[in-house]
Design a protein around this motif. Sequence first.
Motif, PDB file in Angstrom:
ATOM      1  N   LYS A  20     -65.356 -38.625 -21.578  1.00 38.27           N
ATOM      2  CA  LYS A  20     -65.066 -37.273 -22.053  1.00 38.27           C
ATOM      3  C   LYS A  20     -63.729 -36.766 -21.497  1.00 38.27           C
ATOM      4  O   LYS A  20     -63.026 -36.014 -22.156  1.00 38.27           O
ATOM      5  N   ALA A  28     -69.924 -41.736 -18.925  1.00 40.08           N
ATOM      6  CA  ALA A  28     -69.823 -40.781 -20.029  1.00 40.08           C
ATOM      7  C   ALA A  28     -68.818 -39.675 -19.726  1.00 40.08           C
ATOM      8  O   ALA A  28     -68.036 -39.283 -20.598  1.00 40.08           O
ATOM      9  N   ASN A  29     -68.831 -39.162 -18.495  1.00 35.36           N
ATOM     10  CA  ASN A  29     -67.901 -38.084 -18.162  1.00 35.36           C
ATOM     11  C   ASN A  29     -66.458 -38.564 -18.098  1.00 35.36           C
ATOM     12  O   ASN A  29     -65.542 -37.826 -18.467  1.00 35.36           O
ATOM     13  N   GLU A  79     -62.644 -33.477 -23.274  1.00 35.79           N
ATOM     14  CA  GLU A  79     -63.810 -32.721 -23.744  1.00 35.79           C
ATOM     15  C   GLU A  79     -64.761 -32.293 -22.628  1.00 35.79           C
ATOM     16  O   GLU A  79     -65.903 -31.935 -22.895  1.00 35.79           O
ATOM     17  N   THR A  80     -64.332 -32.330 -21.371  1.00 35.37           N
ATOM     18  CA  THR A  80     -65.214 -31.919 -20.284  1.00 35.37           C
ATOM     19  C   THR A  80     -64.488 -31.039 -19.277  1.00 35.37           C
ATOM     20  O   THR A  80     -63.287 -31.195 -19.065  1.00 35.37           O
ATOM     21  N   LEU A 140     -60.937 -37.924 -23.619  1.00 33.07           N
ATOM     22  CA  LEU A 140     -60.857 -37.146 -24.857  1.00 33.07           C
ATOM     23  C   LEU A 140     -60.560 -35.670 -24.612  1.00 33.07           C
ATOM     24  O   LEU A 140     -60.387 -34.906 -25.562  1.00 33.07           O
TER      25      LEU A 140
END
Length: 285
Positions: A130, A126-127, A135-136, A133
Amino acid sequence: MSAQVLDGKILAAKIKDSLRSEVEKLKKEFNKVPTMVNIVIGDDHGTCAYAKSQEKVAEYIGINYELKTVTEDVGQEQLEALVRDLNSDADVNGILIHKPVPEHIDYGSVANHIDIIKDLEGINIANIGKMVLGETKIVPCTPASIMEHIKSTGVNMRGKEAVIVGSSSIVGKPLCLLLLREFATVTVCHIGTSEAGKLEEHVKNADILIVAVGIASLIKGDLIKEGAIVIDVGINRSDNGIVGDVEYAVAKEKASYITPVPGGVGPVTVVMLMKNAIEAFKAQL
């Protein structure tokens, strides 16, 4: 011209002081500090020594650091159950699994059991998604260290030819994403590049060269472009002691900046782990 050496210990000290100030402010505002847990499998001396060095850095910054040691014969299900328990513990803000792990343990599976918001190494599926994108703020530690070294030179990466030699999931691939964020023009070289006989031409073209393969002096110093920034991630044992992936003495005469091995990327990598612990803590407040 001789390159300026990018001393990781000096850079790490600056970042540690900045993070220490941030933790002090968080403590004043929320009356608590980040808590991280490192799960260590077995009692290998080298692993324990590295964990102790992490603990020392955490203590300086003001982060609670807990070492959870499990026996080398721990089962996959037991380990994943431990991770789930830590996920549900509100007092734990960050978790990492110390590497290497025994052969019978599927590291990727364990890492993907860590709650996305507590994944201190930024490596679960998941990270990584992200990261793609943008987004982290939780970024894999070695690529984060490399970026800190490049930024410390003051260079504007926009439009620069950045060449990464090594396409691993923990360094090369995430680093590519971070460099793209800075609008560098990124080339990733790997075994296929070598087999096609094209590695040298890519290296010669690099304004910023990052080598993370694990082969002593793989990149000959005379290939380095005049004035290039050279970041050597390799750590290899040789007859001359610990050496990197780049032929250092020759490369130093051509580059504008270069990291030493040891003492370059490594010290900052540990500090980036602490930065991730702080980011995880803030996200959970």
